[in-house]
Design a protein around this motif. Structure first.
Motif, PDB file in Angstrom:
ATOM      1  N   HIS A 148       0.846  -1.191   0.000  1.00 21.89           N
ATOM      2  CA  HIS A 148       0.000   0.000   0.000  1.00 21.89           C
ATOM      3  C   HIS A 148       0.883   1.244   0.000  1.00 21.89           C
ATOM      4  N   ILE A 149       0.458   2.239  -0.763  1.00 27.34           N
ATOM      5  CA  ILE A 149       1.115   3.547  -0.761  1.00 27.34           C
ATOM      6  C   ILE A 149       0.038   4.603  -0.571  1.00 27.34           C
ATOM      7  N   TYR A 150       0.276   5.493   0.384  1.00 21.19           N
ATOM      8  CA  TYR A 150      -0.528   6.706   0.507  1.00 21.19           C
ATOM      9  C   TYR A 150       0.431   7.862   0.260  1.00 21.19           C
ATOM     10  N   SER A 151       0.133   8.696  -0.715  1.00 15.45           N
ATOM     11  CA  SER A 151       1.011   9.811  -1.054  1.00 15.45           C
ATOM     12  C   SER A 151       0.267  11.131  -0.975  1.00 15.45           C
ATOM     13  N   ILE A 152       1.005  12.139  -0.589  1.00  9.34           N
ATOM     14  CA  ILE A 152       0.509  13.506  -0.638  1.00  9.34           C
ATOM     15  C   ILE A 152       1.625  14.355  -1.219  1.00  9.34           C
ATOM     16  N   SER A 153       1.310  15.079  -2.283  1.00 10.33           N
ATOM     17  CA  SER A 153       2.351  15.806  -3.008  1.00 10.33           C
ATOM     18  C   SER A 153       1.986  17.272  -3.182  1.00 10.33           C
ATOM     19  N   ASP A 154       2.982  18.047  -3.522  1.00  8.93           N
ATOM     20  CA  ASP A 154       2.814  19.475  -3.741  1.00  8.93           C
ATOM     21  C   ASP A 154       2.345  19.719  -5.177  1.00  8.93           C
ATOM     22  N   VAL A 155       1.128  19.286  -5.461  1.00 10.44           N
ATOM     23  CA  VAL A 155       0.563  19.424  -6.801  1.00 10.44           C
ATOM     24  C   VAL A 155       0.305  20.890  -7.134  1.00 10.44           C
ATOM     25  N   TYR A 156      -0.035  21.683  -6.144  1.00  5.83           N
ATOM     26  CA  TYR A 156      -0.298  23.099  -6.373  1.00  5.83           C
ATOM     27  C   TYR A 156       0.905  23.780  -7.038  1.00  5.83           C
ATOM     28  N   SER A 157       2.090  23.577  -6.468  1.00  9.73           N
ATOM     29  CA  SER A 157       3.301  24.160  -7.061  1.00  9.73           C
ATOM     30  C   SER A 157       3.576  23.588  -8.444  1.00  9.73           C
ATOM     31  N   MET A 158       3.295  22.296  -8.626  1.00 12.51           N
ATOM     32  CA  MET A 158       3.494  21.670  -9.935  1.00 12.51           C
ATOM     33  C   MET A 158       2.609  22.332 -10.992  1.00 12.51           C
ATOM     34  N   LEU A 159       1.350  22.558 -10.655  1.00 14.07           N
ATOM     35  CA  LEU A 159       0.435  23.180 -11.613  1.00 14.07           C
ATOM     36  C   LEU A 159       0.853  24.611 -11.943  1.00 14.07           C
ATOM     37  N   ILE A 160       1.395  25.308 -10.974  1.00 16.63           N
ATOM     38  CA  ILE A 160       1.925  26.652 -11.219  1.00 16.63           C
ATOM     39  C   ILE A 160       3.145  26.565 -12.134  1.00 16.63           C
ATOM     40  N   ASP A 161       4.078  25.644 -11.809  1.00 19.67           N
ATOM     41  CA  ASP A 161       5.313  25.498 -12.599  1.00 19.67           C
ATOM     42  C   ASP A 161       5.031  25.155 -14.052  1.00 19.67           C
ATOM     43  N   VAL A 162       4.059  24.296 -14.280  1.00 21.23           N
ATOM     44  CA  VAL A 162       3.733  23.860 -15.639  1.00 21.23           C
ATOM     45  C   VAL A 162       2.955  24.943 -16.386  1.00 21.23           C
ATOM     46  N   GLY A 163       2.272  25.819 -15.657  1.00 21.11           N
ATOM     47  CA  GLY A 163       1.495  26.875 -16.294  1.00 21.11           C
ATOM     48  C   GLY A 163       0.020  26.547 -16.404  1.00 21.11           C
ATOM     49  N   VAL A 164      -0.429  25.528 -15.680  1.00 19.26           N
ATOM     50  CA  VAL A 164      -1.844  25.167 -15.694  1.00 19.26           C
ATOM     51  C   VAL A 164      -2.649  26.249 -14.971  1.00 19.26           C
ATOM     52  N   ILE A 165      -2.094  26.763 -13.878  1.00 16.95           N
ATOM     53  CA  ILE A 165      -2.756  27.830 -13.128  1.00 16.95           C
ATOM     54  C   ILE A 165      -1.745  28.923 -12.809  1.00 16.95           C
ATOM     55  N   GLU A 166      -2.257  30.121 -12.629  1.00 18.84           N
ATOM     56  CA  GLU A 166      -1.428  31.225 -12.163  1.00 18.84           C
ATOM     57  C   GLU A 166      -1.821  31.501 -10.728  1.00 18.84           C
ATOM     58  N   ALA A 167      -0.841  31.699  -9.886  1.00 15.82           N
ATOM     59  CA  ALA A 167      -1.145  31.927  -8.483  1.00 15.82           C
ATOM     60  C   ALA A 167      -0.103  32.842  -7.873  1.00 15.82           C
ATOM     61  N   PRO A 168      -0.388  34.123  -7.818  1.00 17.40           N
ATOM     62  CA  PRO A 168       0.549  35.011  -7.141  1.00 17.40           C
ATOM     63  C   PRO A 168       0.608  34.645  -5.662  1.00 17.40           C
ATOM     64  N   GLN A 169       1.786  34.639  -5.122  1.00 19.94           N
ATOM     65  CA  GLN A 169       1.968  34.268  -3.727  1.00 19.94           C
ATOM     66  C   GLN A 169       1.901  35.506  -2.841  1.00 19.94           C
ATOM     67  N   PRO A 170       1.073  35.477  -1.811  1.00 17.55           N
ATOM     68  CA  PRO A 170       0.956  36.626  -0.922  1.00 17.55           C
ATOM     69  C   PRO A 170       2.202  36.767  -0.046  1.00 17.55           C
ATOM     70  N   VAL A 171       2.494  38.009   0.309  1.00 19.22           N
ATOM     71  CA  VAL A 171       3.589  38.275   1.241  1.00 19.22           C
ATOM     72  C   VAL A 171       3.107  37.928   2.641  1.00 19.22           C
ATOM     73  N   ASP A 172       1.930  38.393   3.007  1.00 17.16           N
ATOM     74  CA  ASP A 172       1.309  38.084   4.297  1.00 17.16           C
ATOM     75  C   ASP A 172      -0.160  37.793   4.015  1.00 17.16           C
ATOM     76  N   PRO A 173      -0.574  36.539   4.071  1.00 18.35           N
ATOM     77  CA  PRO A 173      -1.948  36.211   3.699  1.00 18.35           C
ATOM     78  C   PRO A 173      -2.999  36.720   4.680  1.00 18.35           C
ATOM     79  N   TYR A 174      -2.588  37.252   5.830  1.00 16.06           N
ATOM     80  CA  TYR A 174      -3.556  37.694   6.840  1.00 16.06           C
ATOM     81  C   TYR A 174      -3.802  39.194   6.802  1.00 16.06           C
ATOM     82  N   LYS A 175      -3.241  39.883   5.834  1.00 16.37           N
ATOM     83  CA  LYS A 175      -3.471  41.331   5.697  1.00 16.37           C
ATOM     84  C   LYS A 175      -4.506  41.593   4.663  1.00 16.37           C
TER      85      LYS A 175
END
Length: 175
Positions: A148-175
């Motif tokens: 059995h394998i259970y995996s959790i990966s950083d797919v969000y960064s992968m989709l950004i790197d490939v260009g599937v999604i654009e996601a500007p990264q906040p400096v402080d997400p609580y402001k």
């Protein structure tokens, strides 16, 4: 990729010393399971799809990943590294760290590297962008093979790197 030190493709062939560093502190049984996993990466990195079978209980192995619920059995999951090699050559894998629990479980932190040059991914034509995905896998063994394998990966960064999604990264997400 943030957090990953600079690397070359040569870093995906783990030396005896690097393997010893990764397995340090594990019991002999746990170290053997991690070695099994690292040996599997060498087989996958060569594109030896038939050779993969020797590492698994192919009839009972299951795979869980919330990002890929479609890959539940060994025979279906096996198509994923094949597709990744075609889309993101050289599509190489390595283990960065490992932990163990008892005589049949390990957890590994891994790195997958490739370049989006082989074909479309989620409708995006090859961009030439590097792919660097870090993931954790929890592996359960039975009779010396992966069951059995259970995996959790950083797919969000992968989709950004490939260009599937654009996601500007906040400096402080609580402001």
């Amino acid at each position: 990729m943030g957090g990953l030190p600079a690397f070359t493709e040569a870093d995906f062939v783990l030396s005896k010393e690097k393997r010893a560093e990764i397995t340090a502190g594990l019991t002999p049984v746990q170290a053997k399971m991690v070695e099994h996993w690292m040996d599997l990466h060498e087989v996958i990195n060569r594109g030896d799809w038939d050779g993969m079978d020797a590492f698994f209980n192919t009839d009972t192995m299951t795979y869980d990943n919330p990002n890929r619920p479609d890959l539940g059995t060994y025979h279906v999951w096996k198509t994923s590294p094949q597709g990744l090699l075609k889309t993101f050559p050289p599509s190489v894998y390595r283990t960065l760290k490992a932990w163990g629990r008892g005589d049949d479980e390990i957890c590994v932190l891994c790195h997958h590297h490739g370049k989006h040059t082989g074909g479309p991914y989620m409708g995006i034509q090859p961009t030439g962008n590097d792919l660097n995905v870090v993931w954790f896998s929890w592996l359960k063994f039975r009779n010396g093979k992966i069951d059995h394998i259970y995996s959790i990966s950083d797919v969000y960064s992968m989709l950004i790197d490939v260009g599937v999604i654009e996601a500007p990264q906040p400096v402080d997400p609580y402001k």
